[in-house]
Design a protein around this motif. Structure first.
Motif: not given
Length: 344
Positions: A17-19, A22, A53, A56, A59-60
């Protein structure tokens, strides 16, 4: 003095997940041995630009390769740890340089078992500032701050050890048996050229000019580029590869500074344009499959090759928890303290 082993790999986000990505990227990229520029500039670059930037997109990419059990790198590293533990008498712990499986937790786990002397085992065949060195520096810092009575020894780079080259070569040969390929590309993780010069203990040998890596020097002990090229040379000799049927490249560059050449993606593109229809690719800078091997090489690399007209594209898995690799690491660990020459 009771001994214990701490295996250390790179690390991974807790989830794709992005969080979580990050958080992981923030720790990784703020390491002064990864992005080696002054703190203020590094913070501006990482926190002000990259972390706004990149999470995301990363994460993908992680979601493409994430396993049900979790991060492939973590799962594979745990399998390796468990198999080694079955073969050695010392307690074996596992830690990551970045992420929630910290080196501090790994050292504490061993200390809680009564360990007084630790063999720190970075799971990197080649030395680099951003891999082996940052692990050793952090481990020593933690020892001074939290474990002052603990003794720590580190396993040096093992890129050119004959038994390692034999295990790596056999794994490559075994995977490629019966496969249709006419070219074998050795892809290593890239680093900025300045890291090579910073690691040069002579302060004069490393010029990255095509000759310094093959000219004998004490600088080679800490020269990532030399060590990568040497792995390619030794494996090619072991596999009896024909001249012109293999080469070395470097992947995963970041930013606009000069990084080690040639770049893997452009090399794959060039090979396709040159008419190579069937190629294989191996990633000997990694011992465990991870984002850089499963997504960047296996998925993106294949897409590039097919776009350039290529047909068969074969990726060779990392050593992971291969039986012969487990046997080799277990042998080195068992010999620790008996015959140091066997370990290093």
């Amino acid at each position: 003095m009771k001994k214990g082993i701490l295996l250390v790999n790179l690390g991974s986000p807790d989830s794709p997940e992005p969080k979580d990505v990050k958080k992981y990227l923030g720790e990784f990229l703020m390491d002064e041995r990864v992005i080696d520029i002054p703190y203020a500039a590094r913070a501006l670059l990482v926190r002000g630009i990259i972390l706004k930037t990149r999470p995301k997109a990363s994460a993908a990419a992680y979601k493409k390769i994430w396993w049900e059990e979790g991060s492939p790198l973590i799962v594979i590293s745990k399998r390796l740890q468990n198999k080694i533990q079955e073969k050695v008498a010392y307690p074996v712990a596992l830690a990551m340089r970045y992420g929630s499986m910290t080196i501090e937790k790994g050292l504490q786990e061993l200390v809680d078992q009564g360990v007084e002397k630790v063999l720190l085992f970075p799971l990197y065949p080649q030395f680099a500032m951003a891999t082996t060195e940052t692990i050793m520096v952090l481990a020593e810092k933690l020892r001074e701050e939290h474990f002052p009575n603990l003794k720590i020894e580190s396993v040096p780079a093992f890129y050119n050890k004959p038994d390692y080259i034999e295990v790596l070569s056999h794994a490559i040969k075994k995977h490629l048996k019966g496969k249709n390929y006419e070219y074998l590309l050795f892809s290593y993780h890239g680093i900025p050229e300045r890291h090579i010069r910073k690691s040069d203990v002579t302060k004069s040998h490393c010029k990255i000019d095509g000759s310094c890596c093959v000219t004998p020097s004490e600088a080679h002990e800490f020269c990532y580029r030399h060590q990568c090229l040497e792995v390619t040379r030794l494996v090619a000799a072991q596999l009896k590869l024909k001249e012109g049927s293999y080469s070395t490249s470097f992947q995963s560059r970041l930013g606009f500074d000069p990084w080690l050449l040639p770049y893997t993606d452009r090399t794959i593109e060039r090979l396709g344009k040159q008419g190579i229809k069937n190629m294989a690719i191996v990633t000997p800078a990694f011992v465990s499959d991870c984002l850089e091997t499963l997504e960047e090489i296996a998925i993106e690399g294949q897409e590039i090759f097919h776009e350039m007209g290529g047909n068969d594209y074969t990726t060779v898995p990392c050593l992971n928890d291969d039986t012969e690799f487990v046997e080799l690491l277990s042998k080195w660990i068992a010999n620790w303290g008996i015959s140091k020459t066997e370990l290093v």
